[in-house]
Design an enzyme around this catalytic site. Sequence first.
Site, PDB file in Angstrom:
ATOM      1  N   GLU A 136       0.577  -1.584   0.236  1.00  0.00           N
ATOM      2  CA  GLU A 136      -0.183  -0.316  -0.013  1.00  0.00           C
ATOM      3  C   GLU A 136       1.034   1.453   0.051  1.00  0.00           C
ATOM      4  OE1 GLU A 136      -2.866   0.175   3.122  1.00  0.00           O
ATOM      5  OE2 GLU A 136      -4.420   1.813   2.143  1.00  0.00           O
ATOM      6  N   HIS A 164      -1.966  10.209   0.088  1.00  0.00           N
ATOM      7  CA  HIS A 164      -1.879   8.893  -0.139  1.00  0.00           C
ATOM      8  C   HIS A 164      -2.927   9.245  -1.875  1.00  0.00           C
ATOM      9  CE1 HIS A 164      -3.468   4.335   0.466  1.00  0.00           C
ATOM     10  NE2 HIS A 164      -4.493   4.817  -0.838  1.00  0.00           N
ATOM     11  N   ASP A 190       4.526 -13.960  12.246  1.00  0.00           N
ATOM     12  CA  ASP A 190       3.296 -14.290  11.963  1.00  0.00           C
ATOM     13  C   ASP A 190       2.359 -12.574  12.156  1.00  0.00           C
ATOM     14  OD1 ASP A 190       1.756 -15.175  11.389  1.00  0.00           O
ATOM     15  OD2 ASP A 190       1.600 -16.761  13.324  1.00  0.00           O
ATOM     16  N   LYS A 226      -7.114  -0.191  12.382  1.00  0.00           N
ATOM     17  CA  LYS A 226      -6.252  -0.769  11.094  1.00  0.00           C
ATOM     18  C   LYS A 226      -5.305  -0.037  10.463  1.00  0.00           C
ATOM     19  CE  LYS A 226      -5.761  -0.758   6.287  1.00  0.00           C
ATOM     20  NZ  LYS A 226      -5.005  -0.098   5.640  1.00  0.00           N
TER      21      LYS A 226
HETATM   22  P1  HMG Z   1       3.574  15.585   2.789  1.00  0.00           P
HETATM   23  O1  HMG Z   1       3.444  16.926   4.105  1.00  0.00           O
HETATM   24  O2  HMG Z   1       3.838  15.921   2.224  1.00  0.00           O
HETATM   25  O3  HMG Z   1       5.565  15.552   3.458  1.00  0.00           O
HETATM   26  O4  HMG Z   1       3.054  14.669   3.310  1.00  0.00           O
HETATM   27  P2  HMG Z   1       6.469  16.335   3.509  1.00  0.00           P
HETATM   28  O5  HMG Z   1       7.201  16.359   2.097  1.00  0.00           O
HETATM   29  O6  HMG Z   1       6.495  17.495   4.904  1.00  0.00           O
HETATM   30  O7  HMG Z   1       7.323  15.415   4.097  1.00  0.00           O
HETATM   31  C1  HMG Z   1       7.662  15.162   5.443  1.00  0.00           C
HETATM   32  C2  HMG Z   1       8.377  13.821   5.674  1.00  0.00           C
HETATM   33  O8  HMG Z   1       7.318  12.610   5.997  1.00  0.00           O
HETATM   34  C3  HMG Z   1       9.168  13.252   4.746  1.00  0.00           C
HETATM   35  O9  HMG Z   1      10.534  13.745   5.861  1.00  0.00           O
HETATM   36  C4  HMG Z   1       9.547  11.804   4.726  1.00  0.00           C
HETATM   37  O10 HMG Z   1      10.104  11.515   6.162  1.00  0.00           O
HETATM   38  C5  HMG Z   1       8.851  11.867   5.026  1.00  0.00           C
HETATM   39  P3  HMG Z   1      12.530  14.550   4.867  1.00  0.00           P
HETATM   40  O11 HMG Z   1      12.492  13.255   3.669  1.00  0.00           O
HETATM   41  O12 HMG Z   1      11.659  15.102   3.574  1.00  0.00           O
HETATM   42  O13 HMG Z   1      12.716  15.427   5.748  1.00  0.00           O
HETATM   43  N1  HMG Z   1       7.526  11.655   2.827  1.00  0.00           N
HETATM   44  C6  HMG Z   1       7.957  10.216   2.640  1.00  0.00           C
HETATM   45  N2  HMG Z   1       8.861   9.587   2.604  1.00  0.00           N
HETATM   46  C7  HMG Z   1       8.549   8.852   1.657  1.00  0.00           C
HETATM   47  N3  HMG Z   1       8.379   9.042  -0.090  1.00  0.00           N
HETATM   48  C8  HMG Z   1       8.021   9.538   0.085  1.00  0.00           C
HETATM   49  C9  HMG Z   1       7.139  10.738   1.036  1.00  0.00           C
HETATM   50  N4  HMG Z   1       6.643  12.176   1.367  1.00  0.00           N
HETATM   51  C10 HMG Z   1       7.141  12.000   2.850  1.00  0.00           C
HETATM   52  N5  HMG Z   1       7.147   9.910  -1.128  1.00  0.00           N
HETATM   53  C11 HMG Z   1       2.378  12.590   3.332  1.00  0.00           C
HETATM   54  C12 HMG Z   1       3.048  13.389   2.674  1.00  0.00           C
HETATM   55  C13 HMG Z   1       1.937  11.769   2.938  1.00  0.00           C
HETATM   56  C14 HMG Z   1       3.388  11.658   4.633  1.00  0.00           C
HETATM   57  C15 HMG Z   1       1.519  12.717   4.706  1.00  0.00           C
HETATM   58  O14 HMG Z   1       0.311  12.817   4.025  1.00  0.00           O
HETATM   59  C16 HMG Z   1       1.122  11.525   5.016  1.00  0.00           C
HETATM   60  O15 HMG Z   1       0.995  11.016   6.390  1.00  0.00           O
HETATM   61  N6  HMG Z   1       0.054  10.747   5.218  1.00  0.00           N
HETATM   62  C17 HMG Z   1      -1.225   9.400   5.796  1.00  0.00           C
HETATM   63  C18 HMG Z   1      -1.181   8.588   5.007  1.00  0.00           C
HETATM   64  C19 HMG Z   1      -0.979   7.596   5.862  1.00  0.00           C
HETATM   65  O16 HMG Z   1      -1.987   7.671   6.613  1.00  0.00           O
HETATM   66  N7  HMG Z   1      -1.941   6.761   4.498  1.00  0.00           N
HETATM   67  C20 HMG Z   1      -2.317   5.061   5.496  1.00  0.00           C
HETATM   68  C21 HMG Z   1      -3.638   4.990   4.108  1.00  0.00           C
HETATM   69  S1  HMG Z   1      -4.664   4.724   4.453  1.00  0.00           S
HETATM   70  C22 HMG Z   1      -5.027   3.763   6.244  1.00  0.00           C
HETATM   71  O17 HMG Z   1      -5.057   2.873   5.121  1.00  0.00           O
HETATM   72  C23 HMG Z   1      -5.493   3.797   7.284  1.00  0.00           C
HETATM   73  C24 HMG Z   1      -6.185   4.867   7.257  1.00  0.00           C
HETATM   74  O18 HMG Z   1      -7.851   4.437   7.020  1.00  0.00           O
HETATM   75  C25 HMG Z   1      -5.891   5.284   8.910  1.00  0.00           C
HETATM   76  C26 HMG Z   1      -7.302   5.783   9.733  1.00  0.00           C
HETATM   77  O19 HMG Z   1      -8.751   6.126   9.326  1.00  0.00           O
HETATM   78  O20 HMG Z   1      -7.367   6.457  10.556  1.00  0.00           O
HETATM   79  C27 HMG Z   1      -6.131   6.623   6.927  1.00  0.00           C
END
Ligand code: HMG
Length: 419
Positions: free
Chosen positions: A80, A370, A273, A257
């Site tokens: 994911e 995402h 596991d 989740k």
């Molecule tokens: P952003 O603000 O655009 O990030 O967030 P940024 O550009 O400020 O970067 C901050 C740091 O995030 C980076 O530090 C990286 O460590 C990391 P830096 O390297 O710049 O010093 N980072 C990345 N690492 C790898 N690849 C990338 C990347 N971008 C930033 N491309 C971010 C962007 C996606 C991190 C933010 O929007 C976020 O945290 N989103 C949450 C996403 C999430 O939780 N996804 C899970 C899937 S959805 C789910 O299944 C669960 C859910 O349903 C659970 C719930 O409902 O509670 C949501």
Amino acid sequence: MVEFSGFYKLPMEERIRRIAEHARLSDSEVSLLRGSGALSLESVDRMVENAVGAVHLPLGLGLNFIINGKEYVVPMALEEPSVVAAASHGAKLCLPEGFTASADEPIMTGQIQLVGLKDARGAISSVLAHRDELEKTAKKLLQSMESRGGGFRGISAKQFRTPRGAMAVFYFDVDVRDSMGANTLNTFLEGIAPRVQEYAGEGKVRLRILSNLATKRMARAKAVWKKEVIGPEAVEAVLDAYELACADVYRAATHNKGIMNGIDALALATGNDWRAVEAGAHAYASLKGYTSLTRYGKDSSGSLVGEIELPMALATVGGSIGSNPIAKISLKILNAASARELSMVAACVGLANNFAALRALCVEGIQKGHMELQARNLAMLAGASPTEADEVALQLTKEGAYKLGRAKEILKTIRSKKN
Ligand code: HMG
């Protein structure tokens, strides 16, 4: 702290070079990473029945984790997008202090079920009257675990009234050191069950199996996300989201989740596991009515304090770890000296993922981060080469239109311009 900022922007080869240097990976380990850790057919045939191949998953690195003052690079295997980024983001936002974490001794509990009892209470008393003999037998059966400093830790019992009559259940606690413990426990329980049957004086032994609700093997983590760093609105928003997970089981399921996204990914990467960890986590969350595995509050300065506590039956030896070369590399990258240390890291990853998801959900909406990360995936599905994929993903993100059909159209336009 090792400088990993912007790691995700580096080309794949440079990322492999950096992690190989950091974790002192050998040339053959690096070759395994480059080959995506393909398992040989001989290996898969040893691991499962009716084997015909293997399914591979991407291996990413969760960064910025400082736990009890030590830096960790966290291997995460999953399909994911955005989970690895979210874990790294959640961890980055609580720097420089990072996380504090702890884990219990690795004690697993196994159950022996006795059925067909006229007097369950009497059967329990008779068995427990032989506590010393049982302890002696247990220590003999668990000799190799005893010699590692683990082994027998105690016995207790409970009776149940069921539609099939009275039952007694005996709970054996065993310290399994750095293993997950399933094989040790199950072999031990089958070995000691005849003694239980004999001492009970009535009834019949049925189940002899470990419990995945490992409440004597808990891991805990805590972090403070400063108001000045995440903003006062994010503090309030995460608290609102948390309270909903406490109040509404539909939300709690999704909330948890999100926690397990990272924990499962670490468990998978290290050959553990993950289904056992999932079972334990959700059973624990439901002990007093299904609820959030994390807790949030504010400290005196108005910053957000997050905590997590859950059972964590993770191993650094045994199981499929030995037959999965990528699991061994993952453990080398993680550099955790024991199963307890691995469990602490897992708890921190769960907390980081939860915080990052809640913050994103409330502040910019989950789809932004995402779907931006999903865009590249869509581009590849549309048939783009790795270089074309960046261009297609950029256009999809600009338009906010994350559809395969649109990705195909953009790719067609890019190609026609080039010809
Ligand atoms: P952003 O603000 O655009 O990030 O967030 P940024 O550009 O400020 O970067 C901050 C740091 O995030 C980076 O530090 C990286 O460590 C990391 P830096 O390297 O710049 O010093 N980072 C990345 N690492 C790898 N690849 C990338 C990347 N971008 C930033 N491309 C971010 C962007 C996606 C991190 C933010 O929007 C976020 O945290 N989103 C949450 C996403 C999430 O939780 N996804 C899970 C899937 S959805 C789910 O299944 C669960 C859910 O349903 C659970 C719930 O409902 O509670 C949501």
